[in-house]
Scaffold this motif. Structure first.
Motif, PDB file in Angstrom:
ATOM      1  N   PHE A 132      28.453  29.900  26.507  1.00 15.95           N
ATOM      2  CA  PHE A 132      29.710  29.514  27.150  1.00 15.95           C
ATOM      3  C   PHE A 132      29.922  30.381  28.390  1.00 15.95           C
ATOM      4  CE2 PHE A 132      31.173  33.182  24.800  1.00 15.95           C
ATOM      5  CZ  PHE A 132      32.096  33.765  25.661  1.00 15.95           C
ATOM      6  N   VAL A 133      30.583  29.782  29.362  1.00 22.95           N
ATOM      7  CA  VAL A 133      31.065  30.491  30.545  1.00 22.95           C
ATOM      8  C   VAL A 133      32.531  30.126  30.694  1.00 22.95           C
ATOM      9  CG1 VAL A 133      30.816  30.869  33.015  1.00 22.95           C
ATOM     10  CG2 VAL A 133      28.801  30.329  31.640  1.00 22.95           C
ATOM     11  N   ALA A 134      33.390  31.120  30.679  1.00 24.17           N
ATOM     12  CA  ALA A 134      34.831  30.896  30.790  1.00 24.17           C
ATOM     13  C   ALA A 134      35.317  31.572  32.068  1.00 24.17           C
ATOM     14  CB  ALA A 134      35.554  31.459  29.565  1.00 24.17           C
ATOM     15  N   VAL A 135      35.748  30.766  33.026  1.00 17.59           N
ATOM     16  CA  VAL A 135      36.069  31.257  34.361  1.00 17.59           C
ATOM     17  C   VAL A 135      37.567  31.173  34.592  1.00 17.59           C
ATOM     18  CG1 VAL A 135      35.680  30.916  36.836  1.00 17.59           C
ATOM     19  CG2 VAL A 135      33.826  30.478  35.212  1.00 17.59           C
ATOM     20  N   ARG A 136      38.096  32.197  35.210  1.00 23.96           N
ATOM     21  CA  ARG A 136      39.506  32.145  35.610  1.00 23.96           C
ATOM     22  C   ARG A 136      39.657  32.711  37.013  1.00 23.96           C
ATOM     23  NH1 ARG A 136      43.047  36.301  32.063  1.00 23.96           N
ATOM     24  NH2 ARG A 136      44.560  35.631  33.599  1.00 23.96           N
ATOM     25  N   LYS A 137      40.670  32.209  37.692  1.00 22.97           N
ATOM     26  CA  LYS A 137      41.007  32.680  39.029  1.00 22.97           C
ATOM     27  C   LYS A 137      41.966  33.852  38.873  1.00 22.97           C
ATOM     28  CE  LYS A 137      41.199  31.792  43.607  1.00 22.97           C
ATOM     29  NZ  LYS A 137      40.073  32.008  44.494  1.00 22.97           N
ATOM     30  N   GLU A 138      41.590  35.014  39.411  1.00 23.46           N
ATOM     31  CA  GLU A 138      42.468  36.170  39.252  1.00 23.46           C
ATOM     32  C   GLU A 138      42.144  37.242  40.281  1.00 23.46           C
ATOM     33  OE1 GLU A 138      41.955  38.022  35.458  1.00 23.46           O
ATOM     34  OE2 GLU A 138      39.823  38.343  35.709  1.00 23.46           O
ATOM     35  N   ASN A 139      43.163  38.026  40.605  1.00 19.95           N
ATOM     36  CA  ASN A 139      42.974  39.206  41.435  1.00 19.95           C
ATOM     37  C   ASN A 139      42.666  40.356  40.489  1.00 19.95           C
ATOM     38  OD1 ASN A 139      43.643  37.900  43.885  1.00 19.95           O
ATOM     39  ND2 ASN A 139      45.813  38.062  43.364  1.00 19.95           N
ATOM     40  N   TYR A 140      41.525  40.980  40.686  1.00 21.47           N
ATOM     41  CA  TYR A 140      41.084  41.976  39.721  1.00 21.47           C
ATOM     42  C   TYR A 140      40.118  42.921  40.403  1.00 21.47           C
ATOM     43  CZ  TYR A 140      39.478  43.838  35.220  1.00 21.47           C
ATOM     44  OH  TYR A 140      39.172  44.664  34.165  1.00 21.47           O
ATOM     45  N   LYS A 141      40.216  44.207  40.082  1.00 23.23           N
ATOM     46  CA  LYS A 141      39.313  45.202  40.649  1.00 23.23           C
ATOM     47  C   LYS A 141      38.217  45.507  39.634  1.00 23.23           C
ATOM     48  CE  LYS A 141      38.006  48.319  43.685  1.00 23.23           C
ATOM     49  NZ  LYS A 141      37.509  47.943  45.014  1.00 23.23           N
ATOM     50  N   PHE A 142      37.026  44.985  39.891  1.00 19.67           N
ATOM     51  CA  PHE A 142      35.925  45.194  38.963  1.00 19.67           C
ATOM     52  C   PHE A 142      35.216  46.512  39.249  1.00 19.67           C
ATOM     53  CE2 PHE A 142      36.664  40.862  38.028  1.00 19.67           C
ATOM     54  CZ  PHE A 142      36.177  40.673  36.752  1.00 19.67           C
ATOM     55  N   LYS A 143      34.600  47.031  38.204  1.00 11.78           N
ATOM     56  CA  LYS A 143      33.785  48.229  38.358  1.00 11.78           C
ATOM     57  C   LYS A 143      32.583  47.914  39.233  1.00 11.78           C
ATOM     58  CE  LYS A 143      35.060  50.059  33.799  1.00 11.78           C
ATOM     59  NZ  LYS A 143      34.569  50.437  32.458  1.00 11.78           N
TER      60      LYS A 143
END
Length: 382
Positions: free
Chosen positions: A208-219
């Motif tokens: 599965f791939v579950a995608v969401r649109k979001e503002n997020y600071k990834f490592k």
């Protein structure tokens, strides 16, 4: 210093690098691969491959074994967060674990007497001498260098558009593999997100791939390990039965999806970019791996025809591949917007188009009908 001056030097031993190595060696062109990782790691990832890539893998004598270890679809279904929308026929799509494809490519490459050096991280490249220096201080001279080292490509950063680091696309994605009786590709579309499930073999392993649109600071790694509880919390507006059974599954990862603007050209003196090093894209059409395979195959064909002048081979490659990859980058980004529509009126219109027309299947067919072998051959003959 080892002299590989009659070899195509390939930086990166992923799908693009191994495909290119196989294609070059099958054409009788010496090649050698340098990979920075001590060993390949997939982090639970699975991939989809459409006919445009599968016909090329068949030409490389890989498809039959890949098909036996994977799952082949010709149908998809779509629902909203809770309610079914439609089902439709699709062109043939093969889904598999990334590791399955990697293992088969590696075995084929080795069977062609190919060499791959692991734990070799590129430090610098002298494009005039065509000499690569690695962080272990070894140096190697090549006939030509191909960068297959992904979106963080050192070669791209040094020799192409400067100060153009990978940019967060605004999308994040959970990925994992669980257990389910699912027998087709299944999409669940909702405002600001979507979920895709598909079998990867005949043993009930479902990715599965579950995608969401979001503002997020990834490592810096662009991925974080999470739990099923975290996943379900991110997608709480969906019926949880959409996901495969995740108890006892491999770790789940949440990824930041990164992109880069298209390049004017994927070539420069003694250097060619292939795959994500040239054109990273959002994954909403399932074409990332397919583009890497098309690139690799086309460049090998061009090298075979123009072996006495690889700058001419580069020009053929750049002409054939630039228009195609830019189009797929653009359509992939558009597909994400279609999946994540929030307006109730636009959602109703989208769902009606999917339910009452053949547009989804027809759009995919146009993408999948592309034949990189024929396109490259046609341009070489002009």
């Amino acid at each position: 210093m080892t002299d590989y001056s009659d070899h195509i030097g390939i930086i990166g031993g992923g799908i693009a690098g191994l495909t290119l190595g196989c294609a070059l060696l099958k054409e009788g062109i010496p090649a050698v691969i340098f990979e920075r990782m001590p060993k390949e790691t997939s982090h639970g990832a699975a991939i989809s491959l459409s006919v445009n890539a599968l016909r090329l893998l068949d030409r490389l004598d890989i498809y039959a074994d890949l098909k036996n270890q994977s799952f082949v679809h010709n149908k998809a279904s779509i629902q909203g967060p809770q309610k079914q929308i439609c089902s439709f026929a699709t062109p043939e799509v093969l889904t598999t674990r990334r590791q399955t494809l990697m293992s088969l490519l590696h075995a084929r490459y080795v069977s062609l007497s190919g060499k791959i050096f692991h734990d070799y991280s590129l430090e610098s490249f002298d494009s005039i001498k065509c000499e690569a220096t690695f962080k272990n201080k070894e140096k190697h001279i090549f006939k030509h260098l191909v960068a297959c080292d992904g979106i963080k490509s050192v070669i791209r950063d040094t020799f192409f558009t400067l100060n153009q680091k990978p940019k967060y696309s605004g999308y994040s994605a959970w990925r994992g593999i669980g257990k389910s009786d699912l027998q087709e590709i299944h999409f669940a579309l909702g405002p600001g997100g979507h979920i895709v499930n598909y079998p990867v073999n005949n043993n009930k392993d479902v990715s599965f791939v579950a995608v969401r649109k979001e503002n997020y600071k990834f490592k810096e790694s662009w991925r974080e390990e999470g739990s099923p509880a975290d996943l379900f919390d991110d997608f709480s507006n969906y019926d949880s039965s959409i996901f495969p059974e995740l108890e006892g599954s491999l770790p789940l990862y949440k990824w930041g999806i990164y992109i880069r603007p298209p390049l004017k050209s994927m070539i420069t003196h003694n250097i060619t970019l292939v795959g994500d090093a040239a054109h990273p894209m959002v994954p909403f059409l399932g074409q990332g791996a397919c583009m890497a395979i098309e690139d690799s195959y086309s460049f090998a064909m061009a090298c075979k025809a123009k072996i006495l002048n690889l700058s001419d081979a580069q020009k053929v490659y750049d002409f054939v591949r630039s228009k195609r990859t830019k189009k797929i980058q653009r359509l992939s980004m558009m597909q994400g917007k279609i999946y994540h529509i929030k307006s109730s009126l636009l959602v109703a219109a989208r769902n009606a188009v999917m339910k009452y027309t053949n547009l989804p299947g027809n759009d995919l067919k146009r993408i999948h009908d592309y034949d990189a072998h024929a396109e490259t051959k046609n341009h070489l003959s002009t």
